[in-house]
Design a protein around this motif. Structure first.
Motif, PDB file in Angstrom:
ATOM      1  N   TYR A   1       0.849  -1.197   0.000  1.00 44.87           N
ATOM      2  CA  TYR A   1       0.000   0.000   0.000  1.00 44.87           C
ATOM      3  C   TYR A   1       0.882   1.245   0.000  1.00 44.87           C
ATOM      4  CZ  TYR A   1      -3.739  -3.257   1.055  1.00 44.87           C
ATOM      5  OH  TYR A   1      -4.627  -4.297   0.976  1.00 44.87           O
ATOM      6  N   ILE A   2       0.303   2.323  -0.526  1.00 43.33           N
ATOM      7  CA  ILE A   2       1.036   3.567  -0.694  1.00 43.33           C
ATOM      8  C   ILE A   2       0.115   4.727  -0.352  1.00 43.33           C
ATOM      9  CG2 ILE A   2       0.391   3.847  -3.132  1.00 43.33           C
ATOM     10  CD1 ILE A   2       3.191   4.956  -3.642  1.00 43.33           C
ATOM     11  N   PHE A   3       0.724   5.846   0.054  1.00 40.82           N
ATOM     12  CA  PHE A   3      -0.060   7.036   0.352  1.00 40.82           C
ATOM     13  C   PHE A   3      -0.518   7.667  -0.955  1.00 40.82           C
ATOM     14  CE2 PHE A   3      -0.250  11.664   0.860  1.00 40.82           C
ATOM     15  CZ  PHE A   3      -1.187  11.765   1.887  1.00 40.82           C
ATOM     16  N   SER A   4      -1.815   7.904  -1.054  1.00 43.65           N
ATOM     17  CA  SER A   4      -2.398   8.518  -2.254  1.00 43.65           C
ATOM     18  C   SER A   4      -3.594   9.362  -1.825  1.00 43.65           C
ATOM     19  CB  SER A   4      -2.837   7.449  -3.245  1.00 43.65           C
ATOM     20  OG  SER A   4      -3.448   8.032  -4.370  1.00 43.65           O
ATOM     21  N   GLU A   5      -3.509  10.651  -2.073  1.00 50.63           N
ATOM     22  CA  GLU A   5      -4.566  11.555  -1.621  1.00 50.63           C
ATOM     23  C   GLU A   5      -5.895  11.249  -2.308  1.00 50.63           C
ATOM     24  OE1 GLU A   5      -3.457  15.597  -2.054  1.00 50.63           O
ATOM     25  OE2 GLU A   5      -1.822  15.497  -0.559  1.00 50.63           O
ATOM     26  N   ARG A   6      -6.951  11.326  -1.505  1.00 53.19           N
ATOM     27  CA  ARG A   6      -8.346  11.155  -1.918  1.00 53.19           C
ATOM     28  C   ARG A   6      -8.652   9.741  -2.400  1.00 53.19           C
ATOM     29  NH1 ARG A   6      -9.689  16.822  -5.187  1.00 53.19           N
ATOM     30  NH2 ARG A   6      -9.098  18.224  -3.460  1.00 53.19           N
ATOM     31  N   SER A   7      -7.790   8.836  -2.091  1.00 51.46           N
ATOM     32  CA  SER A   7      -8.068   7.433  -2.428  1.00 51.46           C
ATOM     33  C   SER A   7      -8.692   6.748  -1.215  1.00 51.46           C
ATOM     34  CB  SER A   7      -6.784   6.702  -2.826  1.00 51.46           C
ATOM     35  OG  SER A   7      -6.221   7.301  -3.978  1.00 51.46           O
ATOM     36  N   LEU A   8      -9.515   5.750  -1.498  1.00 52.44           N
ATOM     37  CA  LEU A   8     -10.202   5.009  -0.446  1.00 52.44           C
ATOM     38  C   LEU A   8      -9.925   3.514  -0.604  1.00 52.44           C
ATOM     39  CD1 LEU A   8     -13.708   6.760  -0.299  1.00 52.44           C
ATOM     40  CD2 LEU A   8     -11.967   6.775   1.488  1.00 52.44           C
ATOM     41  N   VAL A   9      -9.636   2.887   0.500  1.00 57.89           N
ATOM     42  CA  VAL A   9      -9.450   1.435   0.530  1.00 57.89           C
ATOM     43  C   VAL A   9     -10.315   0.884   1.652  1.00 57.89           C
ATOM     44  CG1 VAL A   9      -7.828  -0.454   0.923  1.00 57.89           C
ATOM     45  CG2 VAL A   9      -7.120   1.532  -0.394  1.00 57.89           C
ATOM     46  N   PRO A  10     -11.202  -0.066   1.376  1.00 64.74           N
ATOM     47  CA  PRO A  10     -12.026  -0.638   2.446  1.00 64.74           C
ATOM     48  C   PRO A  10     -11.159  -1.386   3.459  1.00 64.74           C
ATOM     49  CG  PRO A  10     -12.943  -1.156   0.291  1.00 64.74           C
ATOM     50  CD  PRO A  10     -11.582  -0.592   0.050  1.00 64.74           C
ATOM     51  N   VAL A  11     -11.434  -1.183   4.730  1.00 69.83           N
ATOM     52  CA  VAL A  11     -10.686  -1.861   5.798  1.00 69.83           C
ATOM     53  C   VAL A  11     -10.889  -3.360   5.705  1.00 69.83           C
ATOM     54  CG1 VAL A  11     -10.471  -2.122   8.296  1.00 69.83           C
ATOM     55  CG2 VAL A  11     -10.783   0.157   7.307  1.00 69.83           C
ATOM     56  N   ALA A  12     -12.106  -3.784   5.381  1.00 67.42           N
ATOM     57  CA  ALA A  12     -12.387  -5.216   5.264  1.00 67.42           C
ATOM     58  C   ALA A  12     -11.563  -5.858   4.148  1.00 67.42           C
ATOM     59  CB  ALA A  12     -13.883  -5.429   5.011  1.00 67.42           C
ATOM     60  N   GLU A  13     -11.336  -5.096   3.068  1.00 69.88           N
ATOM     61  CA  GLU A  13     -10.530  -5.630   1.967  1.00 69.88           C
ATOM     62  C   GLU A  13      -9.071  -5.803   2.380  1.00 69.88           C
ATOM     63  OE1 GLU A  13      -8.985  -3.970  -2.351  1.00 69.88           O
ATOM     64  OE2 GLU A  13     -11.033  -3.468  -1.716  1.00 69.88           O
ATOM     65  N   VAL A  14      -8.538  -4.843   3.146  1.00 66.68           N
ATOM     66  CA  VAL A  14      -7.154  -4.951   3.622  1.00 66.68           C
ATOM     67  C   VAL A  14      -7.005  -6.144   4.556  1.00 66.68           C
ATOM     68  CG1 VAL A  14      -5.313  -3.782   4.882  1.00 66.68           C
ATOM     69  CG2 VAL A  14      -6.800  -2.462   3.367  1.00 66.68           C
ATOM     70  N   LEU A  15      -7.966  -6.327   5.464  1.00 70.32           N
ATOM     71  CA  LEU A  15      -7.896  -7.436   6.412  1.00 70.32           C
ATOM     72  C   LEU A  15      -8.052  -8.779   5.707  1.00 70.32           C
ATOM     73  CD1 LEU A  15      -9.972  -5.962   9.386  1.00 70.32           C
ATOM     74  CD2 LEU A  15      -7.501  -6.036   9.121  1.00 70.32           C
TER      75      LEU A  15
END
Length: 438
Positions: free
Chosen positions: A72-86
């Motif tokens: 993962y990388i820092f990207s402004e205004r991007s969204l990643v679901p927490v459930a997807e990361v887990l």
């Protein structure tokens, strides 16, 4: 049927009920005692395993932190679901061999440590189906490794300057099999500037061996299982990921100790002490800092690694015990005491010896006085016995004299009776002794 009825009647009687209740109470008490003993034993084990469990959790979080940096990388205004990361982390758990899966709380700690307040946890969606997201985070497009010749990649990386280094990082090629990436820190320890170094070495088995070094301590990244975490990436991308991981991590600055008090730490926690000075902010005064000899170099959500935290806690516990105690125990090991405390302990031991000698002298004097009293009593008793014997002898003599007088009187009376009242006298002349009657 009769037997069953008799048994029921015996059980239903109040005496039988009380006996059963007493038996149940005794069983419960014995079980509670057994549970208490087991609890005490498990408590002692837990206190011994506290440090180990903390280190284990720290290591797992560092592994998951490296995994997040890789994917993962820092990207402004991007969204990643927490459930997807887990869910992504759960799939990788078994392959990577990490002890426990990443949870929501651990993910929040890692994200805050990496990007601070730039990344926020937000909720999106309609009222009935709202979901948690990570704002300003995006998933990386991972470049897959194509070459299997690690030695050739290592030599190319050493010769070329294509490696993307963060600001104030320098590459030093020690030899064809070792590269060092060095970053000067804004701290000075014992009049020497602190440097953070990533040492990358290609061993004889053509495997990478990486170390993170700082303030005289080092950590083997092989303990973080970085090879499994980064093995599918090209060597140059692996090194850049490690650089980002160290760059976004907090350096352990040890624990502070008062300069005027002795360092009283447990022998299981060896350490080094010195003055720590800030080079950027002169207003920050020098501090007497201590680093554990087994410092983990990298800290999570604080300025201390778990081992330096345990060093600080052990010092605080010993300091508290030292302040509360009234005297030094006579069985205390002298190697854990300061020079002043050893002198105090020797003085107390001397006082104890003098006190024991005085008590022994008093007890000896008391025994001697008791013996003298017994001798005096014995002599007085002997004198009394002698007096009694003398009195008895005198009484016997008086009785004998009285008996002799009585006998003489009796003889005289008998003589008078035999003589019939005639007096006889003895006369001594030339003829000899003659008896004549007067």
């Amino acid at each position: 049927m009769v037997g069953i009825a008799s048994e029921m009647s015996s059980v239903s009687s109040p005496k039988a009920k009380r006996s059963l209740e007493n038996g149940n109470c005794e069983e419960k008490a014995s079980k509670e005692d057994q549970v208490d003993k087991e609890h005490q034993g498990s408590k002692a084990k837990r206190t011994k395993l506290t440090c180990k469990s903390g280190l284990h959790l720290h290591g797992q979080r560092l592994q998951w932190k490296l995994w997040v940096v890789k994917n993962y990388i820092f990207s402004e205004r991007s969204l990643v679901p927490v459930a997807e990361v887990l869910e992504h982390a759960e799939k990788e758990t078994q392959r990577l061999g990490i002890g426990s899966c990443l949870n929501s709380h651990g993910l929040t700690i890692i994200v805050n440590d990496l990007w601070d307040k730039k990344v926020k946890r937000v909720k999106r969606g309609s009222r009935g189906s709202r979901k948690a997201f990570l704002l300003n985070v995006a998933r990386k497009q991972i470049q897959v490794r194509t070459s299997d010749n690690l030695k050739l990649e290592f030599e190319d990386m050493a010769k070329d300057n294509s490696l993307m280094l963060p600001n104030r990082w320098f590459k030093i090629v020690d030899n064809e099999n070792k590269i060092s990436l060095v970053h000067p820190e804004s701290w000075e320890f014992e009049n020497q500037r602190i440097y953070t170094e990533i040492s990358i070495e290609l061993n004889g088995e053509k495997q990478l061996v990486c170390f993170i070094k700082s303030h005289g301590s080092q950590v083997n990244l092989g303990d973080l299982k970085f090879q499994k975490l980064l093995e599918d990436l090209p060597l140059e991308i692996q090194v850049e990921t490690l650089l980002e991981f160290v760059e976004r991590s907090t350096l352990c600055l040890g624990c502070s100790f008062p300069g005027d008090s002795g360092i009283l730490c447990l022998p299981l926690l060896p350490h080094k002490v010195g003055m720590l000075k800030s080079l950027n902010d002169p207003e920050i005064s020098q501090q007497n800092q201590a680093f554990s000899s087994a410092c983990e170099v990298i800290a999570l959500s604080s300025n201390q690694c778990p081992i330096c935290q345990s060093l600080k806690k052990s010092y605080a516990r010993r300091k508290e015990r030292k302040e509360k105690r009234t005297s030094i125990n006579k069985y205390c090991n002298k190697r854990y005491l300061t020079k002043e405390e050893i002198h105090l302990q020797l003085q107390e031991e001397k006082k104890m010896r003098q006190k024991q000698l005085q008590e022994q002298k008093k007890s000896h004097d008391a025994e001697s006085t008791d013996d003298d009293d017994e001798d005096d009593e014995g002599e007085s008793l002997d004198d009394d016995d002698d007096d009694e014997e003398e009195e008895e002898e005198e009484e016997d003599d008086d009785d004998e004299e009285s008996l002799d007088d009585d006998e003489e009187k009796g003889d005289k009376e008998e003589e008078e009776d035999n003589s019939g009242g005639v007096e006889w006298r003895i006369r001594n002349d030339s003829k000899g002794l003659t008896l004549y009657r007067v």
